[in-house]
Scaffold this active site. Structure first.
Site, PDB file in Angstrom:
ATOM      1  N   GLY A 155    -106.507 -14.208  -0.104  1.00 36.45           N
ATOM      2  CA  GLY A 155    -106.315 -13.897  -1.421  1.00 36.45           C
ATOM      3  C   GLY A 155    -105.726 -14.783  -2.425  1.00 36.45           C
ATOM      4  O   GLY A 155    -106.124 -15.104  -3.555  1.00 36.45           O
ATOM      5  N   CYS A 156    -105.108 -16.039  -1.879  1.00 32.45           N
ATOM      6  CA  CYS A 156    -104.742 -16.987  -2.451  1.00 32.45           C
ATOM      7  C   CYS A 156    -106.020 -18.107  -3.004  1.00 32.45           C
ATOM      8  O   CYS A 156    -106.240 -18.394  -4.167  1.00 32.45           O
ATOM      9  CB  CYS A 156    -103.775 -17.953  -1.950  1.00 32.45           C
ATOM     10  SG  CYS A 156    -102.444 -16.924  -1.365  1.00 32.45           S
ATOM     11  N   THR A 157    -106.899 -17.968  -2.139  1.00 32.82           N
ATOM     12  CA  THR A 157    -108.203 -18.651  -2.605  1.00 32.82           C
ATOM     13  C   THR A 157    -108.882 -17.950  -3.597  1.00 32.82           C
ATOM     14  O   THR A 157    -109.538 -18.623  -4.440  1.00 32.82           O
ATOM     15  CB  THR A 157    -109.106 -18.677  -1.001  1.00 32.82           C
ATOM     16  OG1 THR A 157    -108.485 -19.333   0.107  1.00 32.82           O
ATOM     17  CG2 THR A 157    -110.483 -19.658  -1.144  1.00 32.82           C
TER      18      THR A 157
END
Length: 262
Positions: A155-157
């Site tokens: 999700g952060c990527t």
């Protein structure tokens, strides 16, 4: 109605009678047991004394014991207790149900309130992939700070790619973008190099910036409770005032929402 009251009265009498009988029986058993024990004890202590003296002492001690036993388990007391119990049971009304539904428990629990919309954001310093970050260095520009849990996670990527790709649009609106997590500068540099991001990342290992914006939350996953960053984004205007915030962010479509607010 009269029949019902008569039945209740009979039932109460039955309960009282039973309780009284039980208490009396118990009192007799205890008295007998204690009498034997006390007599034996006194007889042992008074071996050298005449039989009359021993008997007198035993009788006196027994009276005291019997008084205590009768006080604790007297038929009268037991009967009163039984009557009271019956009265309480008879007068119990059905519990009223509350029609208001209970509030659902949230998965995240906020540990700090953070800044409020319209408030001037206090000056803060932090390490970043572009050197020392100082908020006042960007006075006259809008600043977007997006907090995310951890480098190199799906999700952060994806969120990083969305902000990086939209960077020209942010630049055209006089806006700089910084991502923030608790990862070290070294980890951030590897993350940027691997994903080819065009924007910079701030390292907040001591959680000072996270605490300022109130993004540290108690989370629960697979029955385990832990503290972590709640994915959040903040828009600070050119005057250093907090203009907008997004908490518990869903990545898809989020960057477009932020651009629309500037």
């Amino acid at each position: 109605m009269a029949k019902k009251k008569s039945k209740e009265k009979k039932a109460a009498k039955k309960v009282v009678k039973k309780a009284a009988s039980k208490a009396k029986s118990k009192s007799k058993k205890v008295t007998k047991k204690v009498t034997k024990k006390v007599t034996k004890k006194v007889a042992t202590k008074k071996k050298s004394a005449p039989k009359k003296v021993a008997k007198k002492v035993a009788k006196s001690a027994m009276k005291n014991v019997v008084k205590k036993v009768d006080k604790k388990a007297s038929p009268k007391k037991a009967a009163n207790k039984a009557a009271m119990a019956h009265k309480s049971v008879s007068s119990v009304k059905p519990a009223q149900t509350n029609s208001t539904p209970a509030k659902a428990t949230t998965a995240h629990k906020s540990l700090s309130a953070g800044l409020k919309i319209g408030q001037v954001v206090p000056e803060f310093h932090a390490k970043s992939t572009s050197g020392d970050f100082k908020l006042s260095n960007f006075k006259g520009k809008n600043v977007v700070l997006y907090f995310y849990p951890k480098d190199n996670t799906p999700g952060c990527t994806l969120e990083g790619h969305d902000f990086s790709e939209a960077l020209p649009k942010f630049n055209s609106k006089n806006t700089v973008v910084f991502g923030i997590s608790k990862d070290s500068v070294k980890t951030h540099e590897g993350f940027i190099s691997k994903q080819n991001y065009k924007h910079q990342l701030i390292s907040d290992e001591n959680e000072s910036v996270c605490q300022l914006f109130g993004v540290i939350q108690e989370k629960s996953m697979y029955g385990r409770t832990y503290l972590g960053i709640d994915r959040s984004t903040f828009l600070i205007d050119a005057h250093g005032v907090l203009k907008a915030e997004w908490r518990s962010v869903k990545v898809n479509g989020h960057v477009a929402e932020v651009l629309a607010k500037i």
